[in-house]
Structures are given as structure tokens and as C-alpha cells.
Design an enzyme around this catalytic site. Structure first.
Site, PDB file in Angstrom:
ATOM      1  N   SER A  54      57.269  36.795  86.232  1.00 43.10           N
ATOM      2  CA  SER A  54      58.687  36.933  86.812  1.00 43.10           C
ATOM      3  C   SER A  54      58.943  37.079  87.601  1.00 43.10           C
ATOM      4  O   SER A  54      60.682  36.411  87.093  1.00 43.10           O
ATOM      5  CB  SER A  54      58.651  38.496  86.101  1.00 43.10           C
ATOM      6  OG  SER A  54      57.956  39.721  87.756  1.00 43.10           O
ATOM      7  N   LYS A  61      62.085  36.869  96.213  1.00 45.61           N
ATOM      8  CA  LYS A  61      62.056  38.079  94.920  1.00 45.61           C
ATOM      9  C   LYS A  61      63.722  39.288  95.229  1.00 45.61           C
ATOM     10  O   LYS A  61      63.314  40.065  95.465  1.00 45.61           O
ATOM     11  CB  LYS A  61      60.609  38.535  94.391  1.00 45.61           C
ATOM     12  CG  LYS A  61      61.205  38.500  92.729  1.00 45.61           C
ATOM     13  CD  LYS A  61      59.600  39.283  92.033  1.00 45.61           C
ATOM     14  CE  LYS A  61      59.666  38.709  91.415  1.00 45.61           C
ATOM     15  NZ  LYS A  61      58.525  39.595  90.518  1.00 45.61           N
ATOM     16  N   SER A  90      52.689  37.533  87.829  1.00 45.16           N
ATOM     17  CA  SER A  90      54.325  37.337  88.240  1.00 45.16           C
ATOM     18  C   SER A  90      54.000  36.288  89.278  1.00 45.16           C
ATOM     19  O   SER A  90      55.122  35.711  89.287  1.00 45.16           O
ATOM     20  CB  SER A  90      54.768  38.083  87.478  1.00 45.16           C
ATOM     21  OG  SER A  90      55.286  38.747  86.856  1.00 45.16           O
TER      22      SER A  90
HETATM   23  N1  GLN Z   1      53.798  39.167  82.436  1.00 41.07           N
HETATM   24  C1  GLN Z   1      53.234  39.934  82.416  1.00 41.07           C
HETATM   25  C2  GLN Z   1      54.687  40.805  82.149  1.00 41.07           C
HETATM   26  O1  GLN Z   1      55.014  40.936  81.452  1.00 41.07           O
HETATM   27  C3  GLN Z   1      53.443  40.020  84.330  1.00 41.07           C
HETATM   28  C4  GLN Z   1      54.342  40.220  85.280  1.00 41.07           C
HETATM   29  C5  GLN Z   1      53.922  40.669  86.617  1.00 41.07           C
HETATM   30  O2  GLN Z   1      53.631  40.269  86.760  1.00 41.07           O
HETATM   31  N2  GLN Z   1      55.114  41.468  86.650  1.00 41.07           N
HETATM   32  O3  GLN Z   1      54.386  42.385  81.931  1.00 41.07           O
END
Ligand code: GLN
Length: 489
Positions: free
Chosen positions: A154, A79, A178
Site C-alpha cells: 500500500s 505515506k 506494504s
Molecule cells: N497487501 C496487504 C493487504 O492488503 C498488506 C498491506 C500492508 O502491509 N499494509 O493487507
């Protein structure tokens, strides 16, 4: 069947026996990237030369009888939140578009020491804020199962690259889901370890009391092997815990006989649950029962507050973490007539809409006069959510739930409605708020041929048991062997 159909451990064995070379494996991945990534768009940067050079080094180690371990020579992706020396690290943001870190983060160093060639950097929601990869400043990634849909986020680029077999495994990060939600939406396996298990040194920070690094793979043994590589105490991260990792593969085939698995009442009653997801998860729990587990209803009464709690704490921490992008220390700088104007223009042009929304929410929640009402209250509710799990784990060994309330949704469907997007995270957030390990693995397909994820939550430091439960299910089903229709040939 080509080399890219092998799991990480299978490939590792073939590399060890000399049946295949790491250079062949890297070339096979690159050929798939060339063929598929124009459509999937998982990569922000492919490092052909770097990966080939690392593969050649792995092949040389093997001819000298000096393999670094079971994953030596197995290509992986990262990532784009992981700092990599000599390669850009963008965090999916314009503000870091041309930022090249001067060093490798700890997890990356550990991968290099294990000999895994790094094929490139994978797309993500900007600063890991999002659930669809549509918040990337560059382009959305598409789900290999259906290019009209999102791979989740994400860590959507990591999930899509693993699902499309462009890499054998990848690292993601998980602040509120994420790793697990994109794993669920792409039919892959993703694990968020216990808070403190894996070092975040050299990982761009989003919300520091929640962020955790973890593996994303095609099956559960690979997940265990990749976790083993990175689960090392690191004094450079003050939240890294000096807790020794066990051998995650040692008991992975031990089965679930006699284990008590908790089914939280509140989870299946949440609004917005897709009936197909519910049915698949119920079928999976019955399958685990048949294998000898005992299903025990448990209650996590504060679940309904998790979303509100997370969306105060995470933005608050993000607003503080992102203060460092000021045009002076890192990345983008847009000049203005004085210092304040330079800050303003840099941040205005460097950050996308969702990041700005989070900074505003977080700054508000932390501001004098509102701090007690919002941030402090959220911290108190967080303690209650954590306590729910402490109580549940008095009677059960692990908790089972859906990973995400729906299968993959269409690109564009939720991007203009932040609340709908946030609702994706109802099942994944409590685990981060409580600091627990959580894994998602494929447990079914919808009628529209989209993967469904099963989530297993464990006690702190109990990843080994979570992996063992996941493996028991995986062994008797073949969902992890199904590949997306895209480029199946
Ligand atoms: N979807 C969640 C957010 O937007 C989690 C994102 C994540 O785990 N980095 O914060």
C-alpha cells in the site's frame, strides 16, 4: 548529474560541507514533482512552503555550526498514514479527506528533530489495505518504470516518489508487505523493522499486531540512516520495545563471509512464481555465496497457511480499529434521520469497497460462534508460522527469498480479483505474522525492464545484519543506481 541523483547520505555530506544548500535540494525535488508527478501521481499533498521553511531553518543551523545530524536538510516524504500537525492526513480514504491531525506522530517528530524537510504526503491504498495503490480513494499511483503498471502498495506513493527521485527517502508502513512489495516493484530499498522497533504513535492503525513503520530509500546505507532516526523507544506506544538500536551504519560494510543464509524450500515452490523473478533471485543467492556466505536449505512448513492466517487476523483487527470512524470523533459525517442512520451513511460513504470487504470479513471472523473456528484458529496457526522461523534461525543467520512473486503488474489487472491481489503477499506476510525484520532490495530487471526485489528476513532485533547482507549484495551490483526511464534526464 543534479542534486536529486544523490543518495540521502551523499546529499547530507554536501549540505554539511556547504557545497549545496537544503533550499536548493528542496527546490530540485519540487522541480521534479512539477515535471513528473502529473503522470506518476505519487503525492496527495505537496507542502511547498512548509518544506522550504524547514530547509531554510536547516541552512541556518548549518551556518551556525549546529547541524542536527547526517540527514539535516535532506527532503523526505511521508505515506499519508502518518499524522502531521497542520497538514491533512487522509489514510487514502474519503472518510479522512479533510482530517487535519492536532499533533505530529512520534516518527514524524523524530524526523523533524533530525532536520529533514517534509515535502508532502504520499498516496496509498485506503487504510493501507491493498497491494497496488489502486484502493486509494483519490487516484492510483503509477510506476515510474512503466506508467501502465502499478508501483505496488500500500505504500505505493512513497515507493514511486523515491524511485522517480522526487524525494530522497520516505516513510512507509508494512502490515503484510506494504513497504517491501512496493520497494521491490519500483527498484528501491524498503525495510520493515522488527515489531516494536519503531513507534506507531500517531500512525493511523490498520492491524495493530502486525503494523510497523519503516524506511524506503534508494540504497541500503540510506535505509540504515533513516531507520536510525526513527528507531527510538517510545512510551506513548505500548508495543514499542525498550530495546536500544545499535549504530546501523557501523558494520554495514562488513560483508557476508561466514554467514549462513537460509533458502526456504517452500518459497520457490509456491504457485504463481514468475520464472524471471525466480532466476534473478537464484542468481542473487549465488552471488552472495560467491561473496563467502554459506547457503543452507531450510524448511518453513507452515508457509502455505500464511495467506489464510493473515487474511483472518488483519481484517479482524481492522474491523475493530475502524470502528472509531463513526462520524462523531473523526473525519466525515453524513447526517441521517437518527444516530444509527448517521453511522450507516457515514461509513457507507466514507469507506471504499476493499475496506468494507475487510470489515465484513473481520466482523464475521470475530463474531460469536465463528470466533473459535476462524480467529482463534488463525492465532494458533500464527504461532506455528512463528515457530518455523525460530527453528530455521537455529541454523541460519538470515533467510533469503523473492519479495514478490512477480514484477510490476498492469494497473487494472488484479483490482477486480481480490484473491489474485492477496497472492502478491505470499512472501511478505510470514515476516509480519512472526514479527521479524525484513528488507527488500533490487536484484535484477525483467526483459521488460521492470525491477525485481530480493527479500532478506532476519532474527528479531537483527536489522543490522539484514542491512549488512543487503549492502554486500548492493555493493557488487548496480541495480540501485539504475533509474526509471521516466524523466531520467
Ligand atoms: N497487501 C496487504 C493487504 O492488503 C498488506 C498491506 C500492508 O502491509 N499494509 O493487507
Amino acid at each position: 548529474m543534479g542534486p536529486t541523483d544523490l543518495s540521502m547520505l551523499e546529499l547530507g555530506r554536501k549540505l554539511g560541507s556547504g557545497e549545496l544548500s537544503s533550499v536548493e535540494a528542496v527546490r530540485a525535488c519540487l522541480a521534479r514533482v512539477d515535471r513528473l508527478d502529473g503522470r506518476v501521481k505519487a503525492f496527495l499533498r505537496v507542502d511547498r512552503e512548509g518544506a522550504l521553511a524547514q530547509a531554510e531553518a536547516a541552512d541556518r543551523r548549518r551556518t551556525k555550526g549546529k547541524r542536527a545530524g547526517p540527514l539535516d536538510g535532506v527532503p523526505v516524504g511521508l505515506k499519508d498514514l502518518f499524522l502531521t500537525e497542520g497538514l491533512p492526513t487522509t489514510a487514502g480514504s474519503r472518510s479522512l479527506e479533510s482530517f487535519v491531525a492536532p499533533y505530529d506522530g512520534t516518527a514524524v517528530k523524530l524526523l523533524r528533530a533530525a532536520g529533514t524537510p517534509i515535502l508532502g504526503k504520499l498516496n496509498m491504498d485506503e487504510f493501507a489495505m491493498g497491494s497496488s495503490t489502486e484502493n486509494s480513494a483519490f487516484f492510483p499511483t503509477r510506476n515510474p518504470w512503466n506508467l501502465e503498471t502499478s508501483p505496488g502498495g500500500s505504500s505505493g506513493g512513497s515507493a514511486a516518489a523515491v524511485a522517480a527521485r522526487m524525494v530522497f527517502g520516505a516513510l512507509g508502513t508494512d502490515t503484510g508487505g506494504s513497504i517491501r512489495q512496493p520497494a521491490a516493484l519500483t527498484g528501491t530499498v524498503g525495510l520493515k523493522p522488527t515489531y516494536g522497533r519503531v513507534s506507531r504513535f500517531g500512525v493511523v492503525a490498520f492491524a495493530s499486531s502486525l503494523d510497523q513503520v519503516g524506511p524506503m530509500t534508494r540504497d541500503v546505507p540510506d535505509c540504515a540512516a533513516l531507520l536510525q532516526t526513527i528507531a527510538v523507544y517510545d512510551p506513548a506506544d505500548s508495543t514499542s520495545a525498550p530495546v536500544k538500536a545499535p549504530d546501523y551504519l557501523a558494520e554495514i560494510e562488513g560483508g557476508v563471509k561466514g554467514m549462513k543464509l537460509g533458502l526456504p524450500r517452500e518459497y520457490l515452490e509456491l504457485p504463481g512464481m514468475d520464472p524471471e523473478v525466480r532466476a534473478a533471485v537464484e542468481a542473487a543467492t549465488r552471488a552472495l555465496e560467491k561473496m563467502g556466505a554459506q547457503l543452507v536449505p531450510v524448511s518453513l512448513p507452515h508457509t502455505k497457511y500464511a495467506l489464510a492466517t493473515y487474511y483472518l487476523i488483519a481484517p479482524a483487527e481492522a474491523s475493530s480499529n475502524l470502528a472509531r470512524y463513526d462520524g462523531v470523533r473523526y473525519g466525515l459525517r453524513v447526517e441521517g434521520k437518527n444516530l444509527l442512520a448517521m453511522y450507516g451513511r457515514t461509513r457507507d460513504q466514507g469507506f471504499g469497497l476493499e475496506v468494507k470487504r475487510r470489515i465484513m470479513l473481520g466482523t464475521y471472523a470475530l463474531s460469536a460462534g465463528y470466533y473459535d473456528a476462524y480467529y482463534l484458529k488463525a492465532q494458533k496457526v500464527r504461532t506455528l508460522i512463528k515457530q518455523d522461523f525460530v527453528d530455521a534461525f537455529r541454523t541460519v543467520d538470515a533467510v533469503i527469498s523473492p519479495t514478490s512473486p512477480t514484477a510490476a503488474f498492469r494497473i487494472g489487472e488484479k483490482v477486480s480479483d481480490p484473491l489474485a491481489m492477496y497472492l502478491n503477499d505470499v512472501f511478505t506476510l510470514p515476516c509480519n505474522l512472526a514479527g521479524l525484520p525484513g528488507l527488500s532490495l533490487p536484484c535484477g530487471l525483467t526483459r521488460g525492464n521492470l525491477p525485481i526485489g530480493l527479500q532478506i528476513l532476519g532474527k528479531p532485533w537483527d536489522e543490522a545484519r539484514v542491512l549488512r547482507i543487503a549492502r554486500a549484495f548492493e555493493r557488487e551490483h548496480d541495480f540501485h543506481r539504475r533509474s526509471p526511464p521516466l524523466g531520467a534526464a
